[in-house]
Motif scaffolding. Sequence first.
Motif, PDB file in Angstrom:
ATOM      1  N   TYR A 377     -80.675  31.909  50.589  1.00 33.90           N
ATOM      2  CA  TYR A 377     -81.189  31.879  49.216  1.00 33.90           C
ATOM      3  C   TYR A 377     -80.312  30.993  48.333  1.00 33.90           C
ATOM      4  O   TYR A 377     -80.813  30.126  47.602  1.00 33.90           O
ATOM      5  CB  TYR A 377     -81.251  33.292  48.655  1.00 33.90           C
ATOM      6  CG  TYR A 377     -81.866  33.366  47.278  1.00 33.90           C
ATOM      7  CD1 TYR A 377     -83.236  33.558  47.113  1.00 33.90           C
ATOM      8  CD2 TYR A 377     -81.074  33.234  46.125  1.00 33.90           C
ATOM      9  CE1 TYR A 377     -83.812  33.615  45.843  1.00 33.90           C
ATOM     10  CE2 TYR A 377     -81.634  33.287  44.860  1.00 33.90           C
ATOM     11  CZ  TYR A 377     -83.001  33.481  44.725  1.00 33.90           C
ATOM     12  OH  TYR A 377     -83.565  33.527  43.471  1.00 33.90           O
ATOM     13  N   ASP A 378     -79.006  31.180  48.425  1.00 33.94           N
ATOM     14  CA  ASP A 378     -78.090  30.393  47.589  1.00 33.94           C
ATOM     15  C   ASP A 378     -78.170  28.910  47.956  1.00 33.94           C
ATOM     16  O   ASP A 378     -78.128  28.042  47.076  1.00 33.94           O
ATOM     17  CB  ASP A 378     -76.653  30.896  47.758  1.00 33.94           C
ATOM     18  CG  ASP A 378     -76.469  32.292  47.165  1.00 33.94           C
ATOM     19  OD1 ASP A 378     -77.267  32.653  46.263  1.00 33.94           O
ATOM     20  OD2 ASP A 378     -75.546  33.007  47.603  1.00 33.94           O
ATOM     21  N   GLU A 381     -81.397  27.378  46.482  1.00 34.40           N
ATOM     22  CA  GLU A 381     -81.267  27.158  45.037  1.00 34.40           C
ATOM     23  C   GLU A 381     -80.445  25.912  44.754  1.00 34.40           C
ATOM     24  O   GLU A 381     -80.796  25.095  43.887  1.00 34.40           O
ATOM     25  CB  GLU A 381     -80.611  28.373  44.375  1.00 34.40           C
ATOM     26  CG  GLU A 381     -81.590  29.458  43.979  1.00 34.40           C
ATOM     27  CD  GLU A 381     -80.976  30.410  42.961  1.00 34.40           C
ATOM     28  OE1 GLU A 381     -79.758  30.710  43.084  1.00 34.40           O
ATOM     29  OE2 GLU A 381     -81.699  30.857  42.054  1.00 34.40           O
ATOM     30  N   VAL A 398     -91.299  28.397  44.568  1.00 31.58           N
ATOM     31  CA  VAL A 398     -91.748  29.564  45.325  1.00 31.58           C
ATOM     32  C   VAL A 398     -93.003  30.160  44.687  1.00 31.58           C
ATOM     33  O   VAL A 398     -93.976  30.489  45.382  1.00 31.58           O
ATOM     34  CB  VAL A 398     -90.631  30.622  45.409  1.00 31.58           C
ATOM     35  CG1 VAL A 398     -91.163  31.936  45.978  1.00 31.58           C
ATOM     36  CG2 VAL A 398     -89.480  30.104  46.263  1.00 31.58           C
TER      37      VAL A 398
END
Length: 419
Positions: A377-378, A381, A398
């Motif tokens: 996830y990081d 981003e 998303v």
Amino acid sequence: MSKNEPNPTTVDAAKRFASQKETAFGVESLLPHLEGAPPSNTAPPKYQNTEIIRTGIDSLYLSFHGSARLNLLSRLQELKEIAKSTRCRDERTPPALHLAGIKFIVKPKGQSIYPFVLFNNHFVIRVASEASSNAPPVYMQISSELLTMHGYDAALEMSRRIAGQIVADCNQGTISRVDLCCDFTTELDWLSVDPIAWVCRSNKRSEYREANELTGYVFGKSGDVLARLYDKTREIEVSEKSFFKEIWKLRGWDEEQTVWRLEYQIRQAFLKDTASTNPDTFIDKMNSAWNYLTSNWLSLRLISLNDGNSSRWPLHPDWKVLCDARFNHVGVDDIRRARFEVLPSDYSIFTGALGYLTSFMVKHEHQTMTQALAAFYDAAEEHFKIDDKRHETFAHYVQTKLAEKRIKFVKLKQIGELE
């Protein structure tokens, strides 16, 4: 198109028509009992430069189901072997097989999943063996000449009589493919048409020329629908389908103007969504199918620079004449396609996701799936922040993809609930 439907092969026109001229087949022996008028045309609409001459069905492909007649299959095998030996010795034409009073020749080779192929100048019939469980027992192609000269109803009745002699308990047949066509004259210069004025649901397009003369276009490839726009006058010089000239003259053709043909090749998947695969009810859906195809699938538009959506551009007036063509006196219904994407299987979801995730693990040297999922996830981003090709945040991307897929993979159950 059903995965079991054979792909019709393209045969050299000169060879095909030469073989027809060499052999006299008795198809006409059945016609006096089936004689019927071809599908009627309404009064031909006319714009300044475009006039419809005729509309009709150019080709019809039918599938029939029933129980195999073992004695007939044995006879077909015998004739096939004779055809092989006759071809090798270059002797006379192999003996014929008579079905419903019509003479057929059995080819020395089968085609695709069909071991037996019978033909004459009006039919090509593929017959499955008793062991074939994945294919319709009888797959029949009906010629444009029979459909044009004697009409849809007569051709359909004749095909059913033939199929009934090949298999027992034969059904009434199902349309696997049908070609709707419209012959017309026009003063429109196709070469002057801006390519972006063509609005089509397929991105595939081919253009054909002889020297500097445009002879035609093909829109679409290997899909449920394929459209052809071509110089029919030139084409029949090769195919020798001179009977069209006689039909055109009866409809007012002056024998001087070039006759163009707009033709849509429609396969079973499209028919299931919009019209009917039942040959008895399809006749009532032809006008609606034609209207949809010429208004929504392929159309010629007047370019409007103020509107970025080409599907909203007005129809070209000459094309509007073709849209208004009718095959009979049945009205036109709205038959927008009801296509629903199937949700991907769990197998494809997990296999695809794990393939990318394991690549992420190798690239970033993660040792466990838990560690990789926590870091994914990081990393995503950060990627959206620094990648020059991205113009939105990770969260917005998303949400956009989620909205798209909720529409794409709409469930039939949800549709029913909304109604």
